[in-house]
Design a protein around this motif. Structure first.
Motif, short mmCIF file in Angstrom:
data_model
loop_
_atom_site.label_atom_id
_atom_site.label_comp_id
_atom_site.label_asym_id
_atom_site.label_seq_id
_atom_site.Cartn_x
_atom_site.Cartn_y
_atom_site.Cartn_z
N THR A 50 0.82 -1.21 0.00
CA THR A 50 0.00 0.00 0.00
C THR A 50 0.86 1.26 0.00
N VAL A 51 0.55 2.13 -0.94
CA VAL A 51 1.14 3.47 -0.98
C VAL A 51 0.19 4.35 -0.18
N VAL A 52 0.61 4.73 1.03
CA VAL A 52 -0.22 5.57 1.90
C VAL A 52 0.19 7.02 1.68
N GLU A 74 10.60 1.24 2.46
CA GLU A 74 9.61 0.36 1.87
C GLU A 74 8.21 0.89 2.15
N ILE A 75 7.27 0.46 1.33
CA ILE A 75 5.86 0.70 1.61
C ILE A 75 5.39 -0.41 2.56
N PRO A 76 4.31 -0.22 3.29
CA PRO A 76 3.74 -1.32 4.08
C PRO A 76 3.26 -2.43 3.13
N ALA A 89 -6.78 -6.83 3.78
CA ALA A 89 -5.38 -7.23 4.04
C ALA A 89 -4.46 -6.02 3.94
N ALA A 90 -4.66 -5.19 2.93
CA ALA A 90 -3.82 -4.00 2.76
C ALA A 90 -3.98 -3.06 3.96
N SER A 91 -5.22 -2.84 4.39
CA SER A 91 -5.47 -1.98 5.55
C SER A 91 -4.85 -2.56 6.81
N ARG A 92 -4.98 -3.86 7.00
CA ARG A 92 -4.41 -4.53 8.17
C ARG A 92 -2.90 -4.41 8.19
N GLU A 93 -2.25 -4.62 7.05
CA GLU A 93 -0.80 -4.53 6.97
C GLU A 93 -0.32 -3.11 7.28
N VAL A 94 -1.03 -2.10 6.79
CA VAL A 94 -0.66 -0.71 7.11
C VAL A 94 -0.70 -0.51 8.61
N GLY A 139 9.44 -5.37 15.39
CA GLY A 139 10.19 -6.00 14.30
C GLY A 139 9.76 -5.59 12.90
N GLU A 140 8.72 -4.77 12.78
CA GLU A 140 8.25 -4.39 11.45
C GLU A 140 9.11 -3.31 10.80
N ALA A 141 9.60 -2.36 11.59
CA ALA A 141 10.40 -1.27 11.03
C ALA A 141 11.22 -0.62 12.12
N ASP A 142 12.37 -0.09 11.73
CA ASP A 142 13.19 0.68 12.67
C ASP A 142 12.53 2.03 12.94
#
Length: 177
Positions: A50-52, A74-76, A89-94, A139-142
């Motif tokens: 997803t490009v937010v 990276e994008i989510p 799924a896209a909303s959940r990953e964001v 663990g998803e992002a710094d």
């Protein structure tokens, strides 16, 4: 009548299987050419990214990828769970990766990132109406940052966006919006 321009698959053998990726050895024949074994990566779940965006900014994650031993933006992104709608799924990953809940999500494009060796289909969405509601999952992002869209081409050309699906999504967004 058979299409003489299509590769013929005579069979497939599973060489490796996991919840993340399967590796098959397919017995294929090229039209008018040889018959040989060809490795194929098959993914058991659909991929989403997803490009937010918020006006002239995009929400990016700064993270390390051990397989290439590099940091980058990276994008989510992630996978759809079994039976899960790709928009959900896209909303959940964001939310999981950034801590932001988005209110509007629309399909940007669908593509096959490695069509010659993989069955993976990747759906890219555009999301707006982001509201910070918590912290990203561990663990998803710094770090998670809003980056001016005007800076994205420079980040991409300087190699600071090494993730292929993120390059594709951001490039497609910039080219079409």
């Amino acid at each position: 009548m058979a299409d003489s321009s299509l590769w013929i698959t005579h069979g497939s053998r599973r060489m490796y299987e996991s919840p993340w990726v399967n590796v098959d050895l397919d017995d294929v024949e090229v039209p008018g050419g040889p018959r040989f074994e060809h490795h194929v990566l098959r993914f058991p779940r659909a991929s989403v990214g997803t490009v937010v965006v918020d006006n002239d900014r995009v929400l990016l994650l700064w993270r390390h990828r051990f397989a290439i031993d590099r940091w980058g933006w990276e994008i989510p992104a992630g996978w759809s769970d079994e039976g899960e709608d790709p928009v959900e799924a896209a909303s959940r990953e964001v939310l999981e990766e950034t801590g932001y809940r988005v209110s509007a999500v629309e399909l940007l494009t669908t593509y096959a990132p490695m069509a010659g060796i993989s069955s993976q289909i990747y759906r890219v969405f555009v999301a707006t109406g982001a509201t910070l509601v918590g912290e990203p999952e561990a663990g998803e992002a710094d770090r998670v940052e809003w980056v001016p869209l005007a800076e994205v081409p420079k980040l991409m050309t300087s190699g600071q966006v090494p993730d292929g699906p993120s390059v594709t999504a951001l490039g497609f967004y910039l080219a079409t919006r």
